[in-house]
Design a protein around this motif. Structure first.
Motif, PDB file in Angstrom:
ATOM      1  N   MET A 100      90.831  24.502  19.908  1.00 58.73           N
ATOM      2  CA  MET A 100      91.709  24.566  18.745  1.00 58.73           C
ATOM      3  C   MET A 100      92.489  25.877  18.656  1.00 58.73           C
ATOM      4  O   MET A 100      93.523  25.952  18.003  1.00 58.73           O
ATOM      5  CB  MET A 100      90.889  24.372  17.468  1.00 58.73           C
ATOM      6  N   ALA A 101      92.003  26.912  19.317  1.00 56.20           N
ATOM      7  CA  ALA A 101      92.647  28.227  19.234  1.00 56.20           C
ATOM      8  C   ALA A 101      93.949  28.277  20.024  1.00 56.20           C
ATOM      9  O   ALA A 101      94.835  29.077  19.709  1.00 56.20           O
ATOM     10  CB  ALA A 101      91.699  29.315  19.742  1.00 56.20           C
ATOM     11  N   ILE A 102      94.059  27.439  21.061  1.00 59.94           N
ATOM     12  CA  ILE A 102      95.250  27.440  21.918  1.00 59.94           C
ATOM     13  C   ILE A 102      96.062  26.189  21.631  1.00 59.94           C
ATOM     14  O   ILE A 102      95.544  25.076  21.762  1.00 59.94           O
ATOM     15  CB  ILE A 102      94.853  27.503  23.404  1.00 59.94           C
ATOM     16  N   PRO A 103      97.320  26.328  21.232  1.00 56.48           N
ATOM     17  CA  PRO A 103      98.135  25.151  20.915  1.00 56.48           C
ATOM     18  C   PRO A 103      98.550  24.399  22.184  1.00 56.48           C
ATOM     19  O   PRO A 103      98.979  25.000  23.164  1.00 56.48           O
ATOM     20  CB  PRO A 103      99.358  25.738  20.207  1.00 56.48           C
ATOM     21  N   PHE A 104      98.402  23.071  22.155  1.00 53.71           N
ATOM     22  CA  PHE A 104      98.801  22.220  23.267  1.00 53.71           C
ATOM     23  C   PHE A 104      99.760  21.145  22.775  1.00 53.71           C
ATOM     24  O   PHE A 104      99.738  20.771  21.606  1.00 53.71           O
ATOM     25  CB  PHE A 104      97.578  21.553  23.904  1.00 53.71           C
ATOM     26  N   ASP A 105     100.570  20.637  23.694  1.00 52.47           N
ATOM     27  CA  ASP A 105     101.469  19.519  23.367  1.00 52.47           C
ATOM     28  C   ASP A 105     100.726  18.193  23.439  1.00 52.47           C
ATOM     29  O   ASP A 105     101.121  17.219  22.796  1.00 52.47           O
ATOM     30  CB  ASP A 105     102.653  19.480  24.343  1.00 52.47           C
ATOM     31  N   CYS A 106      99.677  18.156  24.253  1.00 52.36           N
ATOM     32  CA  CYS A 106      98.916  16.927  24.439  1.00 52.36           C
ATOM     33  C   CYS A 106      97.443  17.276  24.613  1.00 52.36           C
ATOM     34  O   CYS A 106      97.106  18.111  25.454  1.00 52.36           O
ATOM     35  CB  CYS A 106      99.431  16.159  25.669  1.00 52.36           C
TER      36      CYS A 106
ATOM     37  N   THR B  56     101.494  17.594  15.399  1.00 53.70           N
ATOM     38  CA  THR B  56     102.525  18.112  16.312  1.00 53.70           C
ATOM     39  C   THR B  56     102.162  17.903  17.784  1.00 53.70           C
ATOM     40  O   THR B  56     102.813  18.454  18.664  1.00 53.70           O
ATOM     41  CB  THR B  56     102.753  19.614  16.054  1.00 53.70           C
ATOM     42  N   ALA B  57     101.107  17.128  18.042  1.00 51.77           N
ATOM     43  CA  ALA B  57     100.662  16.947  19.431  1.00 51.77           C
ATOM     44  C   ALA B  57     100.271  15.489  19.675  1.00 51.77           C
ATOM     45  O   ALA B  57      99.912  14.759  18.753  1.00 51.77           O
ATOM     46  CB  ALA B  57      99.478  17.866  19.733  1.00 51.77           C
ATOM     47  N   ASP B  58     100.349  15.082  20.940  1.00 51.64           N
ATOM     48  CA  ASP B  58      99.933  13.744  21.341  1.00 51.64           C
ATOM     49  C   ASP B  58      98.479  13.765  21.796  1.00 51.64           C
ATOM     50  O   ASP B  58      97.877  14.821  21.984  1.00 51.64           O
ATOM     51  CB  ASP B  58     100.817  13.240  22.492  1.00 51.64           C
ATOM     52  N   VAL B  59      97.932  12.570  21.996  1.00 54.73           N
ATOM     53  CA  VAL B  59      96.550  12.416  22.438  1.00 54.73           C
ATOM     54  C   VAL B  59      96.511  11.431  23.598  1.00 54.73           C
ATOM     55  O   VAL B  59      97.217  10.420  23.584  1.00 54.73           O
ATOM     56  CB  VAL B  59      95.662  11.887  21.285  1.00 54.73           C
ATOM     57  N   ILE B  60      95.714  11.741  24.613  1.00 54.91           N
ATOM     58  CA  ILE B  60      95.353  10.770  25.650  1.00 54.91           C
ATOM     59  C   ILE B  60      93.839  10.663  25.605  1.00 54.91           C
ATOM     60  O   ILE B  60      93.139  11.670  25.750  1.00 54.91           O
ATOM     61  CB  ILE B  60      95.835  11.201  27.041  1.00 54.91           C
ATOM     62  N   MET B  61      93.333   9.455  25.391  1.00 54.08           N
ATOM     63  CA  MET B  61      91.917   9.292  25.057  1.00 54.08           C
ATOM     64  C   MET B  61      91.216   8.261  25.920  1.00 54.08           C
ATOM     65  O   MET B  61      91.781   7.215  26.259  1.00 54.08           O
ATOM     66  CB  MET B  61      91.805   8.884  23.588  1.00 54.08           C
ATOM     67  N   VAL B  62      89.969   8.566  26.263  1.00 54.03           N
ATOM     68  CA  VAL B  62      89.030   7.601  26.830  1.00 54.03           C
ATOM     69  C   VAL B  62      87.918   7.416  25.806  1.00 54.03           C
ATOM     70  O   VAL B  62      87.363   8.394  25.313  1.00 54.03           O
ATOM     71  CB  VAL B  62      88.432   8.109  28.162  1.00 54.03           C
ATOM     72  N   SER B  63      87.635   6.165  25.472  1.00 49.16           N
ATOM     73  CA  SER B  63      86.542   5.886  24.547  1.00 49.16           C
ATOM     74  C   SER B  63      86.047   4.465  24.768  1.00 49.16           C
ATOM     75  O   SER B  63      86.831   3.566  25.096  1.00 49.16           O
ATOM     76  CB  SER B  63      87.001   6.058  23.095  1.00 49.16           C
ATOM     77  N   HIS B  64      84.733   4.263  24.570  1.00 46.85           N
ATOM     78  CA  HIS B  64      84.168   2.922  24.627  1.00 46.85           C
ATOM     79  C   HIS B  64      84.307   2.204  23.287  1.00 46.85           C
ATOM     80  O   HIS B  64      83.998   1.019  23.193  1.00 46.85           O
ATOM     81  CB  HIS B  64      82.694   2.988  25.040  1.00 46.85           C
ATOM     82  N   SER B  65      84.759   2.919  22.263  1.00 45.01           N
ATOM     83  CA  SER B  65      84.957   2.328  20.943  1.00 45.01           C
ATOM     84  C   SER B  65      86.406   1.875  20.803  1.00 45.01           C
ATOM     85  O   SER B  65      87.326   2.696  20.741  1.00 45.01           O
ATOM     86  CB  SER B  65      84.625   3.342  19.847  1.00 45.01           C
ATOM     87  N   MET B  66      86.600   0.562  20.726  1.00 44.32           N
ATOM     88  CA  MET B  66      87.959   0.050  20.585  1.00 44.32           C
ATOM     89  C   MET B  66      88.551   0.381  19.220  1.00 44.32           C
ATOM     90  O   MET B  66      89.768   0.539  19.083  1.00 44.32           O
ATOM     91  CB  MET B  66      87.970  -1.460  20.818  1.00 44.32           C
ATOM     92  N   GLU B  67      87.709   0.514  18.206  1.00 43.57           N
ATOM     93  CA  GLU B  67      88.204   0.905  16.892  1.00 43.57           C
ATOM     94  C   GLU B  67      88.753   2.331  16.927  1.00 43.57           C
ATOM     95  O   GLU B  67      89.762   2.642  16.300  1.00 43.57           O
ATOM     96  CB  GLU B  67      87.103   0.772  15.837  1.00 43.57           C
TER      97      GLU B  67
END
Length: 217
Positions: free
Chosen positions: A137-143, A171-182
């Protein structure tokens, strides 16, 4: 923008050849959050590591025109013999950030107190997660990359993590892996399904989830 150009990823172990991606070309657009889906062993975490740059393709290129994080809360890059403080300063310098600003943020956020000045190898798993999440959280990322959402610390600290990350997501996007479809449906608008070496983008995440469920039927 993140672009895969003719990317192939193959593992060879004990005489066996396992193809994760085979000549995949695709573009992940800014302003869109993606969920990566696939059956167990399809290569979701491997693909995530390649996006983050911690693992290289066997062939082809992955080009990034934005600042991509390491997987959220991942502390595997910390040096266990160095103190928490020295690790934070080192990572801040690698990313071209002001070490004092980053250190002040992590010190306040992680609530580790004097433990910042002892080697990370002495940390409990919870302490390591606090440090890693604070660093993320200390370093800002675009994704931001998220390989499964993990609970960090007690209920109060978890709420604080959720609040801070919700602010980052504005202000940022997310790329996620999760076993929870919700969770995928909540966080992502589009989906990428990995199947037999291919990576197929679905512009509606619900369509990706439906394909994933059929694969697991």
């Amino acid at each position: 923008m993140i672009r895969f150009e003719n990317v192939t990823k193959i593992y060879k172990t004990d005489g066996h050849r396992r193809t994760i991606l085979e000549r995949v070309s695709l573009t992940l657009k800014p302003g869109i959050s993606y969920g990566i889906l696939g059956i167990n062993g399809a290569g979701k975490s491997t693909t995530m590591r390649m996006i983050g740059g911690t693992e290289e393709p066997t062939s082809g290129k992955i080009k990034r025109a934005l600042r991509v994080s390491w997987p959220l809360g991942f502390g595997g890059g910390f040096h266990p013999m160095m103190t928490g403080r020295d690790n934070v300063i080192f990572v801040a310098r690698v990313y071209g950030e002001d070490p004092k600003r980053v250190l002040d943020y992590v010190e306040d956020f992680s609530e580790l107190g004097s433990y910042l000045d002892v080697p990370i190898r002495t940390y409990s798993s919870g302490m390591s997660q606090r440090l890693a999440f604070g660093m993320s959280m200390a370093i800002p990322f675009d994704c931001y990359l998220i390989d499964e959402v993990t609970a960090v610390g007690d209920a109060r600290f978890q709420r604080r993590c959720s609040e801070v990350f919700a602010e980052r997501r504005q202000t940022a996007d997310v790329i996620m892996v999760s076993h929870s479809m919700e969770t995928i449906r909540e966080w992502c608008s589009q989906g990428i399904v990995l199947i037999n070496g291919r990576a197929i983008i679905y512009e509606d995440v619900n369509d990706a989830i439906e394909v994933y469920r059929r694969l697991n039927a």
